[in-house]
Design a protein around this motif. Structure first.
Motif, PDB file in Angstrom:
ATOM      1  N   VAL A 216       0.828  -1.203   0.000  1.00 13.59           N
ATOM      2  CA  VAL A 216       0.000   0.000   0.000  1.00 13.59           C
ATOM      3  C   VAL A 216       0.865   1.257   0.000  1.00 13.59           C
ATOM      4  CG1 VAL A 216      -1.611   1.351   1.409  1.00 13.59           C
ATOM      5  CG2 VAL A 216      -2.027  -1.073   1.029  1.00 13.59           C
ATOM      6  N   LEU A 217       1.883   1.296   0.849  1.00 14.92           N
ATOM      7  CA  LEU A 217       2.728   2.487   0.904  1.00 14.92           C
ATOM      8  C   LEU A 217       3.558   2.655  -0.362  1.00 14.92           C
ATOM      9  CD1 LEU A 217       3.830   2.538   4.631  1.00 14.92           C
ATOM     10  CD2 LEU A 217       2.235   4.037   3.486  1.00 14.92           C
ATOM     11  N   THR A 218       4.013   1.572  -0.960  1.00 15.22           N
ATOM     12  CA  THR A 218       4.748   1.676  -2.218  1.00 15.22           C
ATOM     13  C   THR A 218       3.849   2.226  -3.314  1.00 15.22           C
ATOM     14  OG1 THR A 218       6.196  -0.152  -1.609  1.00 15.22           O
ATOM     15  CG2 THR A 218       6.069   0.386  -3.937  1.00 15.22           C
ATOM     16  N   MET A 219       2.619   1.743  -3.380  1.00 16.56           N
ATOM     17  CA  MET A 219       1.679   2.252  -4.381  1.00 16.56           C
ATOM     18  C   MET A 219       1.327   3.714  -4.106  1.00 16.56           C
ATOM     19  SD  MET A 219       1.525  -0.141  -6.457  1.00 16.56           S
ATOM     20  CE  MET A 219       0.299   0.499  -7.558  1.00 16.56           C
ATOM     21  N   THR A 220       1.272   4.110  -2.837  1.00 19.49           N
ATOM     22  CA  THR A 220       1.011   5.498  -2.498  1.00 19.49           C
ATOM     23  C   THR A 220       2.139   6.392  -2.995  1.00 19.49           C
ATOM     24  OG1 THR A 220      -0.240   4.844  -0.544  1.00 19.49           O
ATOM     25  CG2 THR A 220       0.565   7.098  -0.592  1.00 19.49           C
ATOM     26  N   VAL A 221       3.375   5.960  -2.779  1.00 22.85           N
ATOM     27  CA  VAL A 221       4.520   6.736  -3.256  1.00 22.85           C
ATOM     28  C   VAL A 221       4.476   6.843  -4.775  1.00 22.85           C
ATOM     29  CG1 VAL A 221       7.033   6.722  -3.507  1.00 22.85           C
ATOM     30  CG2 VAL A 221       6.012   6.274  -1.283  1.00 22.85           C
ATOM     31  N   LEU A 222       4.198   5.742  -5.443  1.00 21.70           N
ATOM     32  CA  LEU A 222       4.162   5.760  -6.903  1.00 21.70           C
ATOM     33  C   LEU A 222       3.033   6.639  -7.445  1.00 21.70           C
ATOM     34  CD1 LEU A 222       4.947   2.027  -7.724  1.00 21.70           C
ATOM     35  CD2 LEU A 222       6.465   4.010  -7.933  1.00 21.70           C
ATOM     36  N   SER A 223       1.899   6.669  -6.762  1.00 18.65           N
ATOM     37  CA  SER A 223       0.793   7.501  -7.226  1.00 18.65           C
ATOM     38  C   SER A 223       0.975   8.972  -6.879  1.00 18.65           C
ATOM     39  CB  SER A 223      -0.527   6.992  -6.657  1.00 18.65           C
ATOM     40  OG  SER A 223      -0.597   7.225  -5.275  1.00 18.65           O
ATOM     41  N   LYS A 224       1.863   9.283  -5.960  1.00 14.00           N
ATOM     42  CA  LYS A 224       2.090  10.666  -5.530  1.00 14.00           C
ATOM     43  C   LYS A 224       3.403  11.240  -6.063  1.00 14.00           C
ATOM     44  CE  LYS A 224      -1.500  10.783  -2.787  1.00 14.00           C
ATOM     45  NZ  LYS A 224      -2.675  11.526  -3.162  1.00 14.00           N
ATOM     46  N   ILE A 225       3.969  10.630  -7.094  1.00  6.50           N
ATOM     47  CA  ILE A 225       5.276  11.078  -7.597  1.00  6.50           C
ATOM     48  C   ILE A 225       5.238  12.543  -8.016  1.00  6.50           C
ATOM     49  CG2 ILE A 225       6.865  10.811  -9.548  1.00  6.50           C
ATOM     50  CD1 ILE A 225       6.615   7.836  -9.245  1.00  6.50           C
ATOM     51  N   LYS A 226       4.197  12.944  -8.726  1.00  5.13           N
ATOM     52  CA  LYS A 226       4.114  14.333  -9.194  1.00  5.13           C
ATOM     53  C   LYS A 226       4.024  15.302  -8.012  1.00  5.13           C
ATOM     54  CE  LYS A 226       1.690  17.184 -12.523  1.00  5.13           C
ATOM     55  NZ  LYS A 226       0.599  17.249 -13.502  1.00  5.13           N
ATOM     56  N   GLU A 227       3.209  14.960  -7.020  1.00  4.50           N
ATOM     57  CA  GLU A 227       3.069  15.831  -5.843  1.00  4.50           C
ATOM     58  C   GLU A 227       4.379  15.910  -5.058  1.00  4.50           C
ATOM     59  OE1 GLU A 227       0.937  13.456  -6.698  1.00  4.50           O
ATOM     60  OE2 GLU A 227      -1.012  14.414  -6.933  1.00  4.50           O
ATOM     61  N   ILE A 228       5.068  14.777  -4.954  1.00  4.27           N
ATOM     62  CA  ILE A 228       6.356  14.764  -4.251  1.00  4.27           C
ATOM     63  C   ILE A 228       7.353  15.648  -4.987  1.00  4.27           C
ATOM     64  CG2 ILE A 228       8.326  13.305  -3.616  1.00  4.27           C
ATOM     65  CD1 ILE A 228       6.261  11.028  -3.172  1.00  4.27           C
ATOM     66  N   ALA A 229       7.366  15.577  -6.319  1.00  2.00           N
ATOM     67  CA  ALA A 229       8.275  16.409  -7.112  1.00  2.00           C
ATOM     68  C   ALA A 229       7.960  17.890  -6.929  1.00  2.00           C
ATOM     69  CB  ALA A 229       8.187  16.025  -8.582  1.00  2.00           C
ATOM     70  N   ILE A 230       6.689  18.238  -6.867  1.00  2.59           N
ATOM     71  CA  ILE A 230       6.317  19.640  -6.653  1.00  2.59           C
ATOM     72  C   ILE A 230       6.779  20.100  -5.278  1.00  2.59           C
ATOM     73  CG2 ILE A 230       4.352  21.192  -6.338  1.00  2.59           C
ATOM     74  CD1 ILE A 230       2.945  19.569  -8.583  1.00  2.59           C
ATOM     75  N   LEU A 231       6.578  19.265  -4.256  1.00  2.00           N
ATOM     76  CA  LEU A 231       7.044  19.624  -2.912  1.00  2.00           C
ATOM     77  C   LEU A 231       8.559  19.812  -2.886  1.00  2.00           C
ATOM     78  CD1 LEU A 231       4.885  17.283  -0.641  1.00  2.00           C
ATOM     79  CD2 LEU A 231       4.694  19.758  -0.898  1.00  2.00           C
ATOM     80  N   ARG A 232       9.291  18.930  -3.577  1.00  4.85           N
ATOM     81  CA  ARG A 232      10.760  19.051  -3.627  1.00  4.85           C
ATOM     82  C   ARG A 232      11.164  20.323  -4.367  1.00  4.85           C
ATOM     83  NH1 ARG A 232      14.815  17.393  -1.933  1.00  4.85           N
ATOM     84  NH2 ARG A 232      15.800  16.415  -3.689  1.00  4.85           N
TER      85      ARG A 232
END
Length: 129
Positions: free
Chosen positions: A13-29
């Motif tokens: 579940v957490l791996t899929m969450t990270v994969l689905s949030k890649i764009k949001e994580i990139a924006i935060l970075r």
């Protein structure tokens, strides 16, 4: 064994969450969040999963133990019982909670670490083009 299987489920579940949030994580970075901040966000999710899961598990387990202890069972002889004998001790719940917290910590370390390592430029370039 159940905790091991639950750990694999949490990892998935957490791996899929990270994969689905890649764009949001990139924006935060790209707006200044550090790798440690991103990992902390997923670590907070890990802590919430561990706390809520342990609480719900202990409550449901306690209710099931109470339910099983009220099953009528008429045994006479070496053992004398009118109801199904159940050994319930708070140590069982403590150990189950500790094992669940360890399983969640191990299962969620890799996804949280992977989320912190994402490169914002490469990720945004790949998702927007």
């Amino acid at each position: 064994m159940v905790i091991l299987l639950a750990g694999f489920g949490i990892f998935n579940v957490l791996t899929m969450t990270v994969l689905s949030k890649i764009k949001e994580i990139a924006i935060l970075r790209s707006i200044g969040y550090r790798r440690r901040d991103i990992s902390a966000i997923f670590s907070l999710a890990r802590a919430l999963i561990a706390a809520l899961g342990s609480f719900i598990g202990c409550v449901c387990g306690g209710l099931m133990v109470i339910g099983v202890s009220h099953i009528p069972l008429r045994v006479r002889g070496l053992l004398y019982a009118d109801y199904f004998p159940v050994a319930s001790d708070w140590h069982h719940y403590l150990w189950a909670t500790l094992l669940a917290i360890v399983a969640v910590a191990i299962a969620s370390y890799v996804p949280a670490h992977r989320a912190g390592l994402l490169s914002p430029v490469a990720t945004l370039r790949g998702t927007s083009g």
